[in-house]
Motif scaffolding. Sequence first.
Motif, PDB file in Angstrom:
ATOM      1  N   UNK A 319       0.751  -1.175   0.075  1.00 43.41           N
ATOM      2  CA  UNK A 319      -0.116   0.094  -0.002  1.00 43.41           C
ATOM      3  C   UNK A 319       1.016   1.271   0.116  1.00 43.41           C
ATOM      4  N   UNK A 320       1.912   1.234   0.890  1.00 39.65           N
ATOM      5  CA  UNK A 320       2.918   2.258   0.943  1.00 39.65           C
ATOM      6  C   UNK A 320       3.618   2.509  -0.450  1.00 39.65           C
ATOM      7  N   UNK A 321       4.102   1.619  -1.118  1.00 41.77           N
ATOM      8  CA  UNK A 321       4.860   1.682  -2.375  1.00 41.77           C
ATOM      9  C   UNK A 321       3.646   2.165  -3.426  1.00 41.77           C
ATOM     10  N   UNK A 322       2.277   1.689  -3.641  1.00 39.14           N
ATOM     11  CA  UNK A 322       1.653   2.237  -4.371  1.00 39.14           C
ATOM     12  C   UNK A 322       1.428   4.078  -4.148  1.00 39.14           C
ATOM     13  N   UNK A 323       1.259   4.285  -2.983  1.00 35.56           N
ATOM     14  CA  UNK A 323       0.987   5.585  -2.530  1.00 35.56           C
ATOM     15  C   UNK A 323       2.482   6.383  -3.026  1.00 35.56           C
ATOM     16  N   UNK A 324       3.541   5.851  -2.838  1.00 41.29           N
ATOM     17  CA  UNK A 324       4.747   6.613  -3.468  1.00 41.29           C
ATOM     18  C   UNK A 324       4.701   6.797  -4.973  1.00 41.29           C
ATOM     19  N   UNK A 325       4.580   5.543  -5.630  1.00 38.69           N
ATOM     20  CA  UNK A 325       4.135   5.729  -7.089  1.00 38.69           C
ATOM     21  C   UNK A 325       3.031   6.846  -7.421  1.00 38.69           C
ATOM     22  N   UNK A 326       2.289   6.771  -6.771  1.00 36.44           N
ATOM     23  CA  UNK A 326       1.005   7.885  -6.994  1.00 36.44           C
ATOM     24  C   UNK A 326       1.600   9.141  -7.172  1.00 36.44           C
ATOM     25  N   UNK A 327       2.265   9.390  -5.722  1.00 32.66           N
ATOM     26  CA  UNK A 327       2.827  10.923  -5.655  1.00 32.66           C
ATOM     27  C   UNK A 327       3.889  11.256  -6.519  1.00 32.66           C
ATOM     28  N   UNK A 328       4.798  10.438  -6.925  1.00 30.77           N
ATOM     29  CA  UNK A 328       5.798  10.410  -8.229  1.00 30.77           C
ATOM     30  C   UNK A 328       5.103  10.959  -9.583  1.00 30.77           C
ATOM     31  N   UNK A 329       4.085  10.389  -9.804  1.00 25.63           N
ATOM     32  CA  UNK A 329       3.018  10.673 -10.911  1.00 25.63           C
ATOM     33  C   UNK A 329       2.486  11.951 -10.539  1.00 25.63           C
ATOM     34  N   UNK A 330       1.961  12.404  -9.616  1.00 28.66           N
ATOM     35  CA  UNK A 330       1.542  13.630  -9.256  1.00 28.66           C
ATOM     36  C   UNK A 330       2.346  14.725  -9.587  1.00 28.66           C
ATOM     37  N   UNK A 331       3.626  14.376  -9.015  1.00 31.53           N
ATOM     38  CA  UNK A 331       4.708  15.574  -9.182  1.00 31.53           C
ATOM     39  C   UNK A 331       5.311  15.780 -10.596  1.00 31.53           C
ATOM     40  N   UNK A 332       4.827  14.663 -11.380  1.00 33.55           N
ATOM     41  CA  UNK A 332       5.594  14.655 -12.978  1.00 33.55           C
ATOM     42  C   UNK A 332       4.576  15.115 -13.562  1.00 33.55           C
ATOM     43  N   UNK A 333       3.399  15.408 -13.304  1.00 37.75           N
ATOM     44  CA  UNK A 333       2.096  15.574 -14.129  1.00 37.75           C
ATOM     45  C   UNK A 333       2.244  16.533 -15.284  1.00 37.75           C
ATOM     46  N   UNK A 334       1.807  16.599 -16.176  1.00 41.58           N
ATOM     47  CA  UNK A 334       1.610  17.329 -17.514  1.00 41.58           C
ATOM     48  C   UNK A 334       0.189  17.523 -17.783  1.00 41.58           C
ATOM     49  N   UNK A 335       0.055  18.632 -18.809  1.00 43.78           N
ATOM     50  CA  UNK A 335      -1.494  18.851 -18.790  1.00 43.78           C
ATOM     51  C   UNK A 335      -2.612  17.838 -19.111  1.00 43.78           C
ATOM     52  N   UNK A 336      -1.990  16.801 -19.810  1.00 43.44           N
ATOM     53  CA  UNK A 336      -2.727  15.725 -20.059  1.00 43.44           C
ATOM     54  C   UNK A 336      -2.874  14.620 -19.096  1.00 43.44           C
ATOM     55  N   UNK A 337      -1.887  14.658 -18.133  1.00 44.66           N
ATOM     56  CA  UNK A 337      -1.549  13.534 -17.240  1.00 44.66           C
ATOM     57  C   UNK A 337      -1.716  13.958 -15.713  1.00 44.66           C
ATOM     58  N   UNK A 338      -2.452  15.142 -15.506  1.00 42.51           N
ATOM     59  CA  UNK A 338      -2.495  15.704 -14.325  1.00 42.51           C
ATOM     60  C   UNK A 338      -3.203  14.745 -13.229  1.00 42.51           C
ATOM     61  N   UNK A 339      -3.944  13.871 -13.779  1.00 45.31           N
ATOM     62  CA  UNK A 339      -4.988  13.126 -12.999  1.00 45.31           C
ATOM     63  C   UNK A 339      -4.310  11.647 -12.869  1.00 45.31           C
ATOM     64  N   UNK A 340      -3.336  11.083 -13.664  1.00 49.39           N
ATOM     65  CA  UNK A 340      -2.907   9.853 -13.603  1.00 49.39           C
ATOM     66  C   UNK A 340      -2.719   9.370 -12.388  1.00 49.39           C
ATOM     67  N   UNK A 341      -2.442  10.068 -11.343  1.00 48.36           N
ATOM     68  CA  UNK A 341      -2.021   9.446 -10.187  1.00 48.36           C
ATOM     69  C   UNK A 341      -3.394   8.591  -9.569  1.00 48.36           C
ATOM     70  N   UNK A 342      -4.464   8.813 -10.105  1.00 41.28           N
ATOM     71  CA  UNK A 342      -5.841   8.301  -9.172  1.00 41.28           C
ATOM     72  C   UNK A 342      -5.944   6.874 -10.244  1.00 41.28           C
ATOM     73  N   UNK A 343      -5.321   6.791 -11.387  1.00 42.21           N
ATOM     74  CA  UNK A 343      -5.382   5.664 -12.225  1.00 42.21           C
ATOM     75  C   UNK A 343      -5.538   4.243 -11.434  1.00 42.21           C
ATOM     76  N   UNK A 344      -4.573   3.918 -10.655  1.00 44.85           N
ATOM     77  CA  UNK A 344      -4.383   2.449 -10.434  1.00 44.85           C
ATOM     78  C   UNK A 344      -5.497   2.230  -9.263  1.00 44.85           C
ATOM     79  N   UNK A 345      -6.156   1.060  -9.701  1.00 43.11           N
ATOM     80  CA  UNK A 345      -7.363   0.743  -8.432  1.00 43.11           C
ATOM     81  C   UNK A 345      -6.618  -0.719  -7.902  1.00 43.11           C
ATOM     82  N   UNK A 346      -7.018  -0.710  -6.580  1.00 40.93           N
ATOM     83  CA  UNK A 346      -6.411  -1.811  -5.818  1.00 40.93           C
ATOM     84  C   UNK A 346      -7.309  -2.656  -5.235  1.00 40.93           C
ATOM     85  N   UNK A 347      -7.405  -4.077  -5.647  1.00 40.65           N
ATOM     86  CA  UNK A 347      -8.122  -5.069  -5.249  1.00 40.65           C
ATOM     87  C   UNK A 347      -7.825  -6.213  -4.180  1.00 40.65           C
ATOM     88  N   UNK A 348      -8.452  -6.382  -3.098  1.00 42.72           N
ATOM     89  CA  UNK A 348      -7.931  -7.223  -2.205  1.00 42.72           C
ATOM     90  C   UNK A 348      -8.858  -8.002  -1.524  1.00 42.72           C
TER      91      UNK A 348
END
Length: 348
Positions: A319-348
């Motif tokens: 869960x923490x690794x996924x969170x870190x991946x989201x934050x990097x995606x958020x920090x590197x966002x461009x105009x068309x990828x600014x929401x990409x951090x919310x893409x991963x869905x986790x199922x358990x």
Amino acid sequence: MNIIILSLIANTIPTGDLIITVQQQENRVGTHRLSPTRLREVMAMADHFRSLFLHKTTPELGHMALVSTGIELFDALLAPHWPLLPPTRHPDAPTLLWIRSPQPDCLHLPWEVLRPPGEAPWVQTPQRFLRRRGGDPSRTSSPQIPALALIPLRVLILVVTPGGTEDAEALAMGSAFQAMITTITAPLAGRVVHTPTFQETIREIHDFKPNLVILQGTTLVRAGKGFFMFTAEGGEPDPWTGEEIIAQGIKDSGVASILVCGRNPPHPPAWSASALVADGLAQSGIPIAVSWPDQVHTGPGGSFLRTFLQALAYGTPMDTALHQGRLVTLANRQHDTSLSWSIPMVFS
């Protein structure tokens, strides 16, 4: 870990009442209903939010959609019970929001952006995690706690192309994945393989014995079920559900997590398809399955995956690794990828 469970059941989506039950740990907090009209409003806003992934948008428009969707989800589905939760929440402990529903339309809402009053989106907040689970909520046990860690990390990346041909795109994917693995400084064992058929995929898994598998290919929805597309020996399409993949090859193989990446450009993101496959994997015994309805060898997916793998290789819980991946995606966002951090869905 503090666990908040939302169970959502409706007779018909989007025409029937939605019954929302909130639990904290094993204790029921309350139940309320969402009218068909209100439910349609929530679904419409979620659809608009998802549509922004298909088009370039300005940061301002993306932010407005993010905020409004997060507030709408909270107000409609969690707000009636939120005042009853803080007294028993542990401020310094991780909090897992676990969404359970047999209705995919509810399960696949963008819960990641849910926004309590005065706070950031749920998964942007440290120590807040999110998982989903389909099927009958009354028959679902609690998620695995503590969060899963993969030590040592053994990752198998399987590039599955339509028709079984190892074309230029497949070769480029394989090279990009291999280059990504070599740049990770943490210790891990990684293998990248082009496997068109299901049988070859299973052989690779049993030969390499990974604890993390990444499936990059094509997904589709048929008759309400999600399928990952392999190629049969004769060259024809060979679709498999998540449940079938586990039952026919991966069960008891030692695989602890699977990342399903399910589209080929220029097709739109297969939200339901990749998510349905991942949910089927989780319901069939994979401790954590993640869906990313896009390619993960480049762009925002590449940023997410590299950070995610690096964190896992250092022993960071899933869960923490996924969170870190989201934050990097958020920090590197461009105009068309600014929401990409919310893409991963986790199922358990």
